[in-house]
Design an enzyme around this catalytic site. Structure first.
Site, short mmCIF file in Angstrom:
data_model
loop_
_atom_site.label_atom_id
_atom_site.label_comp_id
_atom_site.label_asym_id
_atom_site.label_seq_id
_atom_site.Cartn_x
_atom_site.Cartn_y
_atom_site.Cartn_z
N SER A 93 0.84 -1.21 0.00
CA SER A 93 0.00 0.00 0.00
C SER A 93 0.87 1.25 0.00
O SER A 93 0.57 2.24 -0.68
CB SER A 93 -0.91 0.02 1.23
OG SER A 93 -1.79 -1.07 1.25
N GLY A 137 -3.16 5.61 -7.39
CA GLY A 137 -4.22 6.11 -6.53
C GLY A 137 -5.35 5.13 -6.35
O GLY A 137 -5.17 3.92 -6.44
N SER A 149 -7.67 -1.86 -6.39
CA SER A 149 -7.18 -2.54 -5.19
C SER A 149 -7.24 -1.64 -3.96
O SER A 149 -7.63 -2.10 -2.87
CB SER A 149 -5.75 -3.05 -5.39
OG SER A 149 -4.93 -2.03 -5.90
N LEU A 150 -6.88 -0.36 -4.10
CA LEU A 150 -6.95 0.52 -2.93
C LEU A 150 -8.40 0.76 -2.52
O LEU A 150 -8.70 0.88 -1.33
CB LEU A 150 -6.24 1.85 -3.22
CG LEU A 150 -4.72 1.80 -3.40
CD1 LEU A 150 -4.14 3.22 -3.39
CD2 LEU A 150 -4.03 0.96 -2.34
N ARG A 208 -4.19 -4.50 -18.12
CA ARG A 208 -2.81 -4.90 -17.85
C ARG A 208 -2.45 -6.27 -18.43
O ARG A 208 -1.31 -6.49 -18.85
CB ARG A 208 -2.58 -4.90 -16.33
CG ARG A 208 -2.50 -3.50 -15.76
CD ARG A 208 -2.44 -3.50 -14.26
NE ARG A 208 -2.22 -2.15 -13.77
CZ ARG A 208 -2.23 -1.82 -12.48
NH1 ARG A 208 -2.46 -2.75 -11.57
NH2 ARG A 208 -2.01 -0.58 -12.10
#
Length: 464
Positions: free
Chosen positions: A41, A47, A348-349, A251
C-alpha cells in the site's frame, strides 16, 4: 464486560482502515506485522478508483470492472464494493487525506483515479497510522509465523513462538507476488498465512490469476512505472520505434504483448518524452530514473513485466468472513470475486478501504469470542524460498501451457521449503492446469481463447 480483542495481521491500507474503524467502535485493537512503510500500500503510486466525477457513475465503474475481470467477477460483490466508493472517499478525507488530481488508467472509461502526486500510498499510509496511534491502536512489530487454530477454533496468532490471544483475527498481510522472481512489491509478501489457513481448512479462490504489471523497471531494485504515465500519453515502443499495443488496454493484454516482443529478442521501452512537466507530475518516478542515469524527458525507459498483484487468495464472503469463526481476511490476502480474472487498475486501494470498513462492521455486529486458549505451533524455518520464486516465474508466469505447468509441479516436489509456501505455489499451478482456457491474467498458449464452460471462479481445497 471485558473488551473484545482484535488482532490485525498487516498494517497496509486495509489493515489500518480496519484498525481505525474498530478502534472508533471501542474495540481493543492490535496491528501485528512489519512497519506500515513495508507494505505494498505504501508503494502504491497511482491512486484509488472512485466513480465520483461528473459524467461518471457507479454503474459505469461496475461495467468497467466486470469487463476487465472477463465476466467471472461476482457481480453482487462488485456492486457492493463500488457502491461504497463515496464512503471510502469520505473515510479518507475525514481523516486528513487530500487528493491532488485525477488520472486516467487502462480499462477505465473516465479519469477516476484519485491520486496524490502519483505517490498516493506514501501520503495516505502515514496519515492513517498517525490516526490509529491517536486511537490507542497497539502496534506490535514482528513476523506472524502462523494463525493459532485448535480443532477449527481460533486462538490467536503466533509471534516468535508465543501465542497472542485474540477474539477475532483479521488477515491483512497482502498477497503472494513476492513468491515470483521479479516483483515490484514487497519481497516478504510470500503468502505464508494464505498457505497457513489453507492447511487448516480454509479454501483458496482464483489462485491461477496473477497480475503482471506491464511496465516494471529493473535497476538497483525493481520499480513500477505507474499506469498513469501511459494515461498521460507515454507510448510503448520497441528499440526500432515500433508501436505494437494500445497503451491503455488492460494490464493482462499489455503485459502479454510486451512479453511476446521480448521473446522475439526485442527490447521494449516506454517513451515518455512527449509528456509535459514529467518531473512535476511524477516526481517519484523522475527521481528514481535520474538516480539510475535515465532522463525520462530525453531518454527511452527500458521496461519489463513484473509480478504485481495476486487476484486469488483466502476465500471470504461478502462480509470478509472465512469458514473459521472469528477469522477474517481483507485486502489482497482475500478473494471474494471482486476482481474476477483480472484486476482493473487502482481498484485494489478501493477494495482495501471498503473491506477494512466492512470487516469492522462485521466484527462489531457478530462480536466473536475466543473459545480456546491454546493451539499447536509448528513453525521452523521458511527454507528455500528463492527456488519457489524461480519455479513460479518460469512455469506459472505470463504465458503458460500444460507441459510447463506440469514441469513446475515436478520441480516443486523437490524443493525443501515451508509446506505452506509450497501449498500456495501448488494452488497456483494446479488451478492454472485445471483452467483449460485463457481468461484475464491467466493465459494458456495451448488454450488461447476463453471457453464458456470455464466462466466461473475456481476453488482450491488442499485436502481434496
Amino acid at each position: 464486560m471485558m473488551e473484545m480483542r482484535v488482532g490485525i495481521v498487516g498494517g497496509g491500507l486495509a489493515g489500518l482502515t480496519a484498525a481505525i474503524a474498530l478502534a472508533e467502535k471501542g474495540f481493543d485493537v492490535s496491528i501485528i506485522g512489519p512497519r506500515s512503510t513495508d507494505s505494498n500500500s505504501y508503494l502504491a503510486q497511482a491512486g484509488i478508483a472512485l466513480p465520483l466525477l461528473e459524467g461518471d457513475s457507479i454503474r459505469i465503474h461496475v461495467l468497467d470492472t466486470i469487463k476487465a475481470g472477463k465476466y467471472i467477477n461476482d457481480e453482487e460483490i462488485v456492486w457492493n464494493v463500488i457502491s461504497k466508493s463515496s464512503e471510502a472517499h469520505d473515510f479518507l478525507t475525514s481523516h486528513g487525506v487530500t487528493f491532488t488530481g485525477n488520472e486516467l488508467e487502462g480499462g477505465h472509461s473516465y479519469p477516476r483515479i484519485f491520486t496524490i502526486k502519483s505517490e498516493t500510498g506514501k501520503h495516505i499510509i502515514p496519515i492513517l497510522e498517525k490516526h490509529a496511534r491517536e486511537l490507542d491502536v497497539n502496534f506490535i512489530r514482528g513476523f506472524v509465523e502462523e494463525i493459532g487454530i485448535n480443532n477449527g477454533k481460533l486462538a490467536g496468532v503466533f509471534l516468535q513462538g508465543e501465542l497472542l490471544k485474540f477474539d477475532a483475527v483479521v488477515i491483512a498481510a497482502g498477497g503472494f507476488s513476492g513468491l515470483y522472481r521479479f516483483t515490484a512489491g514487497v519481497k516478504n509478501n510470500i503468502g505464508l498465512l494464505i498457505g497457513d489457513v489453507a492447511l487448516k481448512g480454509v479454501p483458496l479462490r482464483d489462485m491461477e490469476f496473477v497480475q503482471f504489471h506491464p511496465t516494471g523497471f529493473i535497476g538497483k531494485r525493481t520499480y513500477l512505472i505507474t499506469e498513469a504515465v501511459r494515461g498521460a500519453g507515454a507510448k510503448l515502443v520497441t528499440g526500432d520505434g515500433e508501436r505494437f499495443v494500445n497503451e491503455l488496454e488492460t494490464r493482462d493484454i499489455v503485459a502479454r504483448a510486451i512479453y511476446m516482443k521480448m521473446l522475439e529478442g526485442k527490447g521494449v521501452f516506454l517513451d515518455a518524452r512527449g509528456i509535459e512537466n514529467f518531473k512535476d507530475r511524477f516526481p517519484y518516478i523522475y527521481s528514481v530514473l535520474r538516480g539510475e542515469g535515465i532522463n525520462p524527458e530525453k531518454d527511452l525507459i527500458p521496461i519489463t513485466p513484473v509480478a504485481h498483484y495476486t487476484i486469488g487468495g483466502i476465500s471470504v464472503d461478502a462480509f470478509y468472513r472465512t469458514r473459521i469463526k472469528g477469522l477474517y481476511a481483507i485486502g489482497e490476502s482475500a478473494c471474494n470475486g471482486f476482481h474476477g480474472a483480472n484486476r482493473l487498475a487502482s481498484n485494489s486501494l478501493l477494495e482495501c478501504v471498503v473491506s477494512g470498513l466492512e470487516v469492522a462492521r462485521t466484527i462489531s455486529r457478530e462480536k466473536p469470542k475466543r473459545e480456546v486458549n491454546d493451539a499447536p505451533y509448528s513453525f521452523n524455518e521458511l527454507g528455500d524460498v528463492d527456488s519457489i520464486r524461480e519455479v513460479l516465474w518460469n512455469h506459472a508466469g505470463i504465458v503458460r501451457d500444460e507441459w510447463s505447468l506440469r514441469e513446475g509441479l515436478r520441480k516443486l516436489k523437490e524443493i525443501e521449503v515451508d509446506e505452506r509456501l509450497k501449498l500456495v505455489a501448488k494452488a497456483v499451478i494446479i488451478s492454472a492446469l485445471k483452467r483449460e482456457e485463457s481468461r484475464g491474467a491467466h493465459y494458456r498458449k495451448d488454450y488461447p481463447f476463453m471457453r464458456k464452460e470455464f466462466e466461473h471462479s475456481s476453488f482450491f481445497y488442499p485436502n481434496v
